[in-house]
Every structure is written in structure tokens, then in C-alpha cells.
Design a protein around this motif. Structure first.
Motif, PDB file in Angstrom:
ATOM      1  N   VAL A 209      24.588  42.704  47.015  1.00 15.41           N
ATOM      2  CA  VAL A 209      23.487  41.864  47.328  1.00 15.41           C
ATOM      3  C   VAL A 209      22.827  42.039  48.609  1.00 15.41           C
ATOM      4  CG1 VAL A 209      22.380  39.582  47.362  1.00 15.41           C
ATOM      5  CG2 VAL A 209      24.533  39.713  45.973  1.00 15.41           C
ATOM      6  N   ILE A 210      21.431  42.350  48.416  1.00 14.41           N
ATOM      7  CA  ILE A 210      20.679  42.807  49.510  1.00 14.41           C
ATOM      8  C   ILE A 210      19.748  41.594  49.985  1.00 14.41           C
ATOM      9  CG2 ILE A 210      18.590  44.208  50.222  1.00 14.41           C
ATOM     10  CD1 ILE A 210      19.295  46.188  48.020  1.00 14.41           C
ATOM     11  N   SER A 211      19.281  40.767  49.090  1.00 10.89           N
ATOM     12  CA  SER A 211      18.472  39.586  49.384  1.00 10.89           C
ATOM     13  C   SER A 211      18.298  38.711  48.330  1.00 10.89           C
ATOM     14  CB  SER A 211      17.079  39.998  50.035  1.00 10.89           C
ATOM     15  OG  SER A 211      16.393  40.893  49.008  1.00 10.89           O
ATOM     16  N   ILE A 212      18.052  37.398  48.646  1.00 12.38           N
ATOM     17  CA  ILE A 212      17.548  36.345  47.639  1.00 12.38           C
ATOM     18  C   ILE A 212      16.285  35.660  48.411  1.00 12.38           C
ATOM     19  CG2 ILE A 212      18.118  34.420  46.109  1.00 12.38           C
ATOM     20  CD1 ILE A 212      21.067  35.341  46.047  1.00 12.38           C
ATOM     21  N   ALA A 213      15.430  35.755  47.587  1.00  6.23           N
ATOM     22  CA  ALA A 213      14.060  34.932  48.240  1.00  6.23           C
ATOM     23  C   ALA A 213      13.627  33.821  47.527  1.00  6.23           C
ATOM     24  CB  ALA A 213      13.007  36.002  48.461  1.00  6.23           C
ATOM     25  N   ALA A 306      19.190  57.363  50.178  1.00  6.88           N
ATOM     26  CA  ALA A 306      20.967  57.873  50.272  1.00  6.88           C
ATOM     27  C   ALA A 306      21.270  57.759  48.799  1.00  6.88           C
ATOM     28  CB  ALA A 306      21.339  56.714  51.054  1.00  6.88           C
ATOM     29  N   GLY A 307      20.553  57.129  47.979  1.00 10.04           N
ATOM     30  CA  GLY A 307      21.074  57.072  46.322  1.00 10.04           C
ATOM     31  C   GLY A 307      20.739  58.385  45.789  1.00 10.04           C
ATOM     32  N   VAL A 308      19.877  59.256  46.140  1.00 12.03           N
ATOM     33  CA  VAL A 308      19.742  60.644  45.599  1.00 12.03           C
ATOM     34  C   VAL A 308      20.542  61.556  46.355  1.00 12.03           C
ATOM     35  CG1 VAL A 308      17.781  62.233  45.172  1.00 12.03           C
ATOM     36  CG2 VAL A 308      17.233  60.032  45.365  1.00 12.03           C
ATOM     37  N   TYR A 309      20.500  61.486  47.906  1.00 14.79           N
ATOM     38  CA  TYR A 309      21.218  62.676  48.403  1.00 14.79           C
ATOM     39  C   TYR A 309      22.223  62.321  49.313  1.00 14.79           C
ATOM     40  CZ  TYR A 309      16.905  65.285  47.362  1.00 14.79           C
ATOM     41  OH  TYR A 309      16.083  66.037  46.717  1.00 14.79           O
ATOM     42  N   GLN A 310      22.641  60.957  49.732  1.00 16.55           N
ATOM     43  CA  GLN A 310      23.542  60.823  50.542  1.00 16.55           C
ATOM     44  C   GLN A 310      24.497  59.642  50.193  1.00 16.55           C
ATOM     45  OE1 GLN A 310      20.920  60.478  54.107  1.00 16.55           O
ATOM     46  NE2 GLN A 310      22.771  61.575  55.297  1.00 16.55           N
ATOM     47  N   LYS A 311      25.201  59.475  49.136  1.00 16.85           N
ATOM     48  CA  LYS A 311      25.683  58.567  48.499  1.00 16.85           C
ATOM     49  C   LYS A 311      27.091  57.982  49.337  1.00 16.85           C
ATOM     50  CE  LYS A 311      24.347  59.161  43.446  1.00 16.85           C
ATOM     51  NZ  LYS A 311      24.532  59.349  42.073  1.00 16.85           N
ATOM     52  N   GLU A 312      27.333  58.726  50.067  1.00 14.65           N
ATOM     53  CA  GLU A 312      28.341  58.253  50.814  1.00 14.65           C
ATOM     54  C   GLU A 312      28.066  57.427  51.909  1.00 14.65           C
ATOM     55  OE1 GLU A 312      26.568  61.925  52.761  1.00 14.65           O
ATOM     56  OE2 GLU A 312      27.134  61.456  50.647  1.00 14.65           O
ATOM     57  N   LYS A 313      26.537  57.435  52.113  1.00 16.12           N
ATOM     58  CA  LYS A 313      25.979  56.583  53.499  1.00 16.12           C
ATOM     59  C   LYS A 313      26.105  54.996  52.933  1.00 16.12           C
ATOM     60  CE  LYS A 313      21.890  56.192  56.343  1.00 16.12           C
ATOM     61  NZ  LYS A 313      20.560  56.690  56.478  1.00 16.12           N
ATOM     62  N   ILE A 314      25.785  54.944  51.544  1.00 17.12           N
ATOM     63  CA  ILE A 314      25.569  53.533  50.893  1.00 17.12           C
ATOM     64  C   ILE A 314      26.608  52.460  51.331  1.00 17.12           C
ATOM     65  CG2 ILE A 314      25.268  52.313  48.753  1.00 17.12           C
ATOM     66  CD1 ILE A 314      24.319  54.704  47.632  1.00 17.12           C
ATOM     67  N   SER A 315      27.895  52.661  51.290  1.00 15.32           N
ATOM     68  CA  SER A 315      28.811  51.861  51.551  1.00 15.32           C
ATOM     69  C   SER A 315      28.690  51.365  53.112  1.00 15.32           C
ATOM     70  CB  SER A 315      30.308  52.180  51.292  1.00 15.32           C
ATOM     71  OG  SER A 315      30.457  52.609  49.921  1.00 15.32           O
ATOM     72  N   GLU A 316      28.397  52.544  53.926  1.00 13.43           N
ATOM     73  CA  GLU A 316      28.110  52.089  55.284  1.00 13.43           C
ATOM     74  C   GLU A 316      27.113  51.045  55.595  1.00 13.43           C
ATOM     75  OE1 GLU A 316      27.730  55.699  57.311  1.00 13.43           O
ATOM     76  OE2 GLU A 316      29.351  56.722  56.414  1.00 13.43           O
ATOM     77  N   MET A 317      25.916  51.215  54.783  1.00 16.28           N
ATOM     78  CA  MET A 317      24.742  50.404  55.007  1.00 16.28           C
ATOM     79  C   MET A 317      25.320  48.940  54.713  1.00 16.28           C
ATOM     80  SD  MET A 317      21.627  52.475  53.466  1.00 16.28           S
ATOM     81  CE  MET A 317      20.392  51.563  54.081  1.00 16.28           C
ATOM     82  N   PHE A 318      26.040  48.641  53.963  1.00 15.76           N
ATOM     83  CA  PHE A 318      26.528  47.271  53.186  1.00 15.76           C
ATOM     84  C   PHE A 318      27.330  46.560  54.134  1.00 15.76           C
ATOM     85  CE2 PHE A 318      24.195  48.408  49.646  1.00 15.76           C
ATOM     86  CZ  PHE A 318      23.445  47.568  49.338  1.00 15.76           C
ATOM     87  N   VAL A 319      28.199  47.485  54.975  1.00 17.88           N
ATOM     88  CA  VAL A 319      29.115  46.860  55.787  1.00 17.88           C
ATOM     89  C   VAL A 319      28.572  45.957  56.771  1.00 17.88           C
ATOM     90  CG1 VAL A 319      30.833  47.599  57.510  1.00 17.88           C
ATOM     91  CG2 VAL A 319      30.819  48.822  55.613  1.00 17.88           C
ATOM     92  N   GLY A 320      27.499  46.286  57.328  1.00 21.23           N
ATOM     93  CA  GLY A 320      27.078  45.300  58.418  1.00 21.23           C
ATOM     94  C   GLY A 320      26.076  44.461  57.913  1.00 21.23           C
ATOM     95  N   HIS A 321      25.786  44.433  56.663  1.00 21.35           N
ATOM     96  CA  HIS A 321      24.781  43.666  55.958  1.00 21.35           C
ATOM     97  C   HIS A 321      25.239  42.192  55.467  1.00 21.35           C
ATOM     98  CE1 HIS A 321      21.121  42.644  54.331  1.00 21.35           C
ATOM     99  NE2 HIS A 321      21.416  42.594  52.881  1.00 21.35           N
ATOM    100  N   ASP A 322      24.749  41.151  56.227  1.00 20.18           N
ATOM    101  CA  ASP A 322      25.147  39.916  55.808  1.00 20.18           C
ATOM    102  C   ASP A 322      23.798  38.913  55.522  1.00 20.18           C
ATOM    103  OD1 ASP A 322      25.925  37.062  55.766  1.00 20.18           O
ATOM    104  OD2 ASP A 322      26.967  37.201  57.536  1.00 20.18           O
ATOM    105  N   ILE A 323      23.569  38.616  54.383  1.00 18.03           N
ATOM    106  CA  ILE A 323      22.333  37.809  53.846  1.00 18.03           C
ATOM    107  C   ILE A 323      22.421  36.498  54.392  1.00 18.03           C
ATOM    108  CG2 ILE A 323      22.096  39.434  51.666  1.00 18.03           C
ATOM    109  CD1 ILE A 323      22.469  37.117  50.268  1.00 18.03           C
ATOM    110  N   PHE A 324      23.419  35.895  54.818  1.00 22.36           N
ATOM    111  CA  PHE A 324      23.463  34.549  55.253  1.00 22.36           C
ATOM    112  C   PHE A 324      23.309  34.430  56.896  1.00 22.36           C
ATOM    113  CE2 PHE A 324      26.194  34.415  51.412  1.00 22.36           C
ATOM    114  CZ  PHE A 324      25.689  33.203  50.854  1.00 22.36           C
ATOM    115  N   HIS A 325      23.035  35.692  57.363  1.00 26.39           N
ATOM    116  CA  HIS A 325      22.981  35.549  58.897  1.00 26.39           C
ATOM    117  C   HIS A 325      21.523  36.489  59.071  1.00 26.39           C
ATOM    118  CE1 HIS A 325      26.818  34.296  58.793  1.00 26.39           C
ATOM    119  NE2 HIS A 325      26.637  33.268  59.948  1.00 26.39           N
ATOM    120  N   PRO A 326      20.372  36.065  58.972  1.00 28.28           N
ATOM    121  CA  PRO A 326      19.148  36.829  59.216  1.00 28.28           C
ATOM    122  C   PRO A 326      18.780  37.084  60.692  1.00 28.28           C
ATOM    123  CG  PRO A 326      18.337  34.468  58.456  1.00 28.28           C
ATOM    124  CD  PRO A 326      19.912  34.827  58.414  1.00 28.28           C
ATOM    125  N   VAL A 327      18.128  37.869  61.098  1.00 26.08           N
ATOM    126  CA  VAL A 327      17.643  38.237  62.214  1.00 26.08           C
ATOM    127  C   VAL A 327      16.634  37.402  62.664  1.00 26.08           C
ATOM    128  CG1 VAL A 327      16.602  39.926  64.158  1.00 26.08           C
ATOM    129  CG2 VAL A 327      18.591  40.469  62.435  1.00 26.08           C
TER     130      VAL A 327
END
Length: 427
Positions: A209-213, A306-327
């Protein structure tokens, strides 16, 4: 290797995608039917071809030695990209045989029903019955009013009408039929609950999950379909809807076979009644994905590339993503208007200078005439941010009160947006 990337789409939404691709050293080629698309100025190469001419664009991919293709923000663009990729033998997160689950509203509804997932009651009405109201009434007899009639093959809220009672049934179905190339239109129960936009990414068969608005609407005139006027990040009901919405999408892709790529959903929720699906799409929402960067520091363009050329990067992007704690808290404010000429946009430009505005987008030039369907989906929109939801609501109220555009007769052409009434307390 210097990758050669085809980006399907040239309107303003694609400028940042082209820029980021070039920053990574990719050779960028943009293509669609809009000769004045803003993204053309930033690409290495540019072609003017209707996106629906998938054979011609597939040949273009071969000629340009393209090794990757990307698009988003539109169901039509997504569909065409999938077909082009198959014809040009390019990697893609969906195959043409999977498209009905994401593009045909009746297939989506039937799949949800078969899986036991919550969706409004619906029926398909043959266009040929437009002159036979008694047969139409019989087909919808098990549905509860109000209803919605809609084409099953269009996007951007085209041809969607509210049916309050059986007296409006035949007329509204006939209106929807004018927008479809199919033999049937969809009629479904109208849910008046809270509405949400959800964006996710499927990585190795798992929904992230990226976001819910909160997707807020205004009914500007009697008998007019409510229009989207504000999307707010994060949703104030996030804790209520996060798990059931995520689980629903996980069940859906287990059936469709989607293993990677963008996945979005519009859905409803009512206290005590749970969620109910409106639509599921294999792309991100247009003129909204910018909010994930503003609110979370999570960049959709980086994810798409990343979905086209760097799929290994995708998991890293979600490691630090917490939709319950917005900036911070953020929203996009949409302003729709009547189909008049625009003589005065002074107030719209003044609002663009407000300190809460992260990015303004005024779509028309003074002197232009507003058109219903075209490259300009709104009169204007504003991305705004604040430290809290309360402050964001205060700023929104000010914009809704102050926004104005007038025609040469001095008449207001901007529909008046309204703040919704969140009538339940949060737990």
C-alpha cells in the motif's frame, strides 16, 4: 547500457517522469496524439501518433530499438501500453488477456461477485432496449435506488448518470449509451458512503500500500452527478479501511494473476457496513499521485521507472514507507466549470501564490473556451499542504470560498465546491 524508454503520454503529468528518466541516463521517447504535449520539450525524441494506433507505435518501438515502455494515470493509456508491449515484445506487468479485469467494469463486478468480495449490486442493460422501459424496469427490479448508469468501456467519469427513481431510468440509460462502443451499459446501486482512492504496487504477487485518500465530492447543480473536488492524504479513516482494502486487492490479483506493477482502487466505506468496491485499475490516479511525494516523500515516478529497469529497488522503497506516519498532510483541490469562455482568471492566479500551495495548475489561458472532454480535465487545481488535517481543512475552506473565474459577461463559471460533513467520530 543506455536504455531506450518509450513513455506513452506527453501531457503535463508526464514531465517529471521524462525528467527523472533522463537524469538516470535513459534515452527518452514520448508519444501520443497531442502535438502540444508539455513533456515533448523534455524528451530526446517525440512522435505524434494516436495512442490507440497500437500497431504503429509497436513498429515505432522496433524502429527506435526501445527496450522498455511505461505509462500511467489513465485507463486508456494503460490498455494501449499493454497491447503495444505485447506486439513489440517488450516486458510489461500485464498481458492483453488480463485487461478485461481492469478495463471492463462488468468483468470486474462479476469477478468480485464470484470471489465473494463486496461490490454494489448491478445489471447489464442491452443498448437495444432503450425504447422498451418495461423490460428495463424488469431487469433492475432487484436493485435499490438510487442507481448509477455508466458505459463499461470509458474512463474519466464519462457518461455516468444518477438514477433517482424509475421515472429517470430509461432516459439516463440512453444518455450513458451515447458514450459506449459496446452493446450494453452497466447499471449499479449508488453508494452514498465515504469514498476513497487507494494506490498500491504489486511486487512479486504481494500488494504494497502506497496511500489511501479521502475522495471528496460536490454536487454543484441539481440532477448533476457529484464531481470530485478534493482528495486528502492521508485518509482520516485510514485505520478503519487499511486492512480490509488491502486484503481485498490481494484476493483480486490472486485471481487475475497480476504479479507486478501499479494497482489502484476506488471504494466506499460506511460505519457498520464495511467497504464496497467502486473500481479497480492497473495504473495510478492522474493529477493525484504527486500527493504521495508531498505527504510521505514517496515518489511515484521513481517507482514506475524502477518497475521497468530496477525491480530490485522496489522492496527498498517500501521498507521505509509508513502510510500511518505522514511527514505532513496534503490535498489536491479540483475546480470544475461551465463550458463558457474565460475572461478573468485574476482570483485563480492570486490563489496560486498562497503560501500553502505546493504546486498550482491553471489549465486554460484567458480567452479560451472551456471544453467538456479534452486535454484539460479541470479549470484549475492546487496541491496544498499543512501540518495537520485541521489546518488543511481551514485552508481548503478559504480556497473554496475565494476561487473565481468569470466569462465576458461577468458570469461565474466555476462550480462552487463544498466541504463534506464527516458526521461520525473517529475511534
Amino acid at each position: 547500457m543506455n536504455h531506450r524508454l518509450l513513455i506513452l503520454g506527453t501531457l503535463g503529468e508526464f514531465v517529471q517522469l521524462v525528467q527523472k528518466a533522463k537524469q538516470k541516463g535513459y534515452y527518452t521517447i514520448v508519444c501520443d496524439g497531442y502535438p502540444n504535449g508539455e513533456a515533448r520539450a523534455y524528451a530526446d525524441a517525440s512522435y505524434i501518433l494516436p495512442v490507440t494506433d497500437t500497431d504503429a507505435i509497436a513498429e515505432l518501438c522496433k524502429k527506435e530499438k526501445v527496450d522498455g515502455i511505461i505509462t500511467s494515470f489513465s485507463d486508456l493509456l494503460m490498455e494501449c501500453m499493454v497491447k503495444i508491449a505485447a506486439k513489440a515484445d517488450l516486458p510489461c506487468y500485464l498481458k492483453p488477456e488480463q485487461l478485461p479485469w481492469y478495463r471492463d467494469k462488468s468483468v470486474c463486478r462479476q469477478t468480485l461477485r464470484e470471489l465473494g468480495l463486496p461490490t454494489p449490486g448491478y445489471v447489464k442493460i442491452p443498448v437495444s432496449l432503450s425504447g422498451e422501459p418495461d423490460k428495463i424496469k424488469q431487469l433492475v427490479q432487484n436493485l435499490s435506488y438510487p442507481l448509477i448508469s455508466k458505459p463499461m468501456d470509458k474512463y474519466g467519469s464519462r457518461g455516468i448518470y444518477i438514477i433517482h427513481d424509475e421515472n429517470e431510468l430509461t432516459e439516463q440509460i440512453a444518455r450513458s449509451a451515447e458514450f459506449t462502443d459496446l452493446d450494453e451499459v452497466l447499471v449499479e446501486e449508488y453508494n452514498d458512503g465515504f469514498e476513497f482512492n487507494m494506490m498500491t504496487w504489486v511486487n512479486d504477487g504481494k500488494v504494497n500500500v502506497i496511500s489511501i485518500a479521502d475522495r471528496e465530492k460536490t454536487q454543484p447543480e441539481a440532477n448533476m452527478l457529484p464531481i470530485s473536488t478534493r482528495n486528502v492524504y492521508p485518509s482520516r479513516f485510514l485505520s478503519h479501511v487499511y486492512e480490509p482494502a488491502k486484503d481485498l486487492l490481494q484476493s483480486y490479483i490472486a485471481h487475475t494473476g497480476q504479479m507486478d506493477g501499479p494497482l489502484s482502487m476506488q471504494f466506499f466505506w460506511k460505519p457498520g457496513k464495511g467497504i464496497q468496491v467502486c473500481e479497480i485499475a492497473g495504473r495510478f490516479f492522474g493529477y493525484e499521485h504527486e500527493l504521495t511525494d508531498m505527504v510521505y516523500g514517496f515518489n511515484i515516478e521513481e517507482l514506475l521507472l524502477a518497475g521497468v529497469y530496477q525491480k530490485e529497488k522496489i522492496s527498498e522503497m517500501f521498507v521505509g514507507h509508513d502510510i500511518f506516519h505522514p511527514v505532513k498532510h496534503g490535498a489536491v483541490l479540483y475546480f470544475h466549470g461551465k463550458l463558457h469562455n474565460i475572461a478573468d482568471q485574476t482570483k485563480a492566479y492570486e490563489l496560486a501564490e498562497n503560501e500553502a500551495v505546493v504546486k498550482p495548475w491553471i489549465f486554460y489561458e484567458t480567452g479560451d473556451t472551456v471544453v467538456e472532454y479534452g486535454p484539460n480535465p479541470y479549470l484549475a487545481l492546487y496541491y496544498i499542504s499543512a501540518v495537520s488535517r485541521e489546518k488543511l481543512d481551514e485552508i481548503t475552506g478559504y480556497f473554496f470560498d475565494e476561487m473565481s473565474m468569470t466569462d465576458s459577461d461577468g458570469q461565474e463559471i466555476t462550480y462552487r465546491n463544498q466541504m463534506p460533513d464527516y458526521f461520525i467520530t473517529e475511534e
